[in-house]
Write an enzyme that holds these catalytic residues in place. Structure first.
Site, mmCIF file in Angstrom:
data_model
loop_
_atom_site.group_PDB
_atom_site.id
_atom_site.type_symbol
_atom_site.label_atom_id
_atom_site.label_comp_id
_atom_site.label_asym_id
_atom_site.label_seq_id
_atom_site.Cartn_x
_atom_site.Cartn_y
_atom_site.Cartn_z
ATOM 1 N N GLU A 80 40.046 35.719 41.903
ATOM 2 C CA GLU A 80 38.698 36.300 41.982
ATOM 3 C C GLU A 80 38.720 37.583 42.803
ATOM 4 O O GLU A 80 39.377 37.669 43.827
ATOM 5 C CB GLU A 80 37.744 35.294 42.628
ATOM 6 C CG GLU A 80 37.545 34.020 41.822
ATOM 7 C CD GLU A 80 36.842 34.251 40.489
ATOM 8 O OE1 GLU A 80 36.218 35.313 40.319
ATOM 9 O OE2 GLU A 80 36.936 33.362 39.616
ATOM 10 N N CYS A 142 32.812 27.125 44.775
ATOM 11 C CA CYS A 142 34.013 27.957 44.912
ATOM 12 C C CYS A 142 33.657 29.276 45.580
ATOM 13 O O CYS A 142 34.312 29.717 46.523
ATOM 14 C CB CYS A 142 34.649 28.184 43.545
ATOM 15 S SG CYS A 142 35.275 26.643 42.852
ATOM 16 N N HIS A 166 40.667 30.794 40.426
ATOM 17 C CA HIS A 166 40.161 29.772 39.499
ATOM 18 C C HIS A 166 41.235 29.467 38.455
ATOM 19 O O HIS A 166 41.964 30.368 38.028
ATOM 20 C CB HIS A 166 38.895 30.276 38.779
ATOM 21 C CG HIS A 166 37.626 29.845 39.444
ATOM 22 N ND1 HIS A 166 36.705 30.733 39.952
ATOM 23 C CD2 HIS A 166 37.116 28.593 39.676
ATOM 24 C CE1 HIS A 166 35.686 30.053 40.472
ATOM 25 N NE2 HIS A 166 35.912 28.760 40.321
HETATM 26 N N1 PCA Z 1 35.205 24.381 40.789
HETATM 27 C C1 PCA Z 1 33.813 24.595 41.146
HETATM 28 C C2 PCA Z 1 33.598 23.836 42.405
HETATM 29 C C3 PCA Z 1 34.773 22.933 42.545
HETATM 30 C C4 PCA Z 1 35.751 23.431 41.583
HETATM 31 O O1 PCA Z 1 36.929 23.029 41.465
HETATM 32 C C5 PCA Z 1 33.405 26.060 41.167
HETATM 33 O O2 PCA Z 1 33.952 26.847 40.370
HETATM 34 O O3 PCA Z 1 32.529 26.443 41.940
#
Ligand code: PCA
Length: 201
Positions: A80, A142, A166
């Site tokens: 990100e 996240c 991610h």
């Molecule tokens: N993904 C979520 C919260 C926990 C996770 O593994 C997110 O993208 O916010």
């Protein structure tokens, strides 16, 4: 030795498995590119996730913090670029739902990742694992964790790099949902390892 705090999350919403938890367990205790990897798994809870993560940052005192989150539906590993000062979206695991809520009333609008995200993407692709920079970490847990860690580092002027990655669903998870891209857990883990190795370059 240098330390790297690697965090993942427990399962949430309609995801009965969270592959980030498994990646953290797989890499915990390993030494990668001169970094001792310390793994921690976070709850999916607006009141708890960031608090716990910041506590781990204090306890471990790492040189680098990499937080992992599942983005079921994405097909690539996506570091990100930015975290924003906003909490919104689906309810957390305690049933709490927030809308348009700042993470810190007095905090800045956003923080850029301080990880070498372009190098991470290139290192992953070089090893054959598709990757791309993502320009939104969303507004759920996240983003909350990424923002909170970077905010702490800025406020306390800590000598620490931090950011968020991610990942797509694992095959195991995709079998329990339908129509989403998935990777083997081994490939997901190897791509994250390739990015950590890049820190040693
Ligand atoms: N993904 C979520 C919260 C926990 C996770 O593994 C997110 O993208 O916010």
């Amino acid at each position: 030795m240098k330390k790297l705090l690697l965090t993942g999350f427990v399962p949430f919403l309609d995801n009965p498995i969270n592959p980030t938890e498994e990646i953290v367990k797989a890499l915990e205790g390993q030494i990668i590119a001169g970094f001792d990897v310390v793994g921690r798994v976070l709850p999916v809870d607006f009141a708890e996730s960031a608090t716990q993560c910041l506590k781990h940052v204090d306890e471990v005192s790492p040189d680098v913090v990499i937080s992992l989150g599942l983005a079921a539906g994405r097909s690539k590993i996506t570091p990100e670029r930015i975290a924003i000062n906003c909490r919104d979206g689906e309810p957390d695991n305690s049933g709490v739902r927030l809308q348009d809520a700042p993470i810190d009333e007095n905090g800045p609008a956003g923080y850029f990742s301080t990880l070498p995200i372009r190098e991470f993407v290139n290192a992953s692709i070089e090893k054959g694992y598709p990757a791309a920079i993502s320009n939104t970490a969303g507004t759920y847990l996240c983003n909350n964790v990424m923002y909170s860690v970077l905010h702490k580092i800025e406020q306390e002027q800590l000598p620490m790099r931090a950011g968020f990655i991610h990942i797509p669903a694992s095959h195991e998870l995709a079998l329990q949902k339908s129509g989403i891209p998935s990777w083997s857990l081994a490939d997901l883990t190897a791509a994250i390892r390739a990015m950590i190795e890049e820190l040693g370059e």
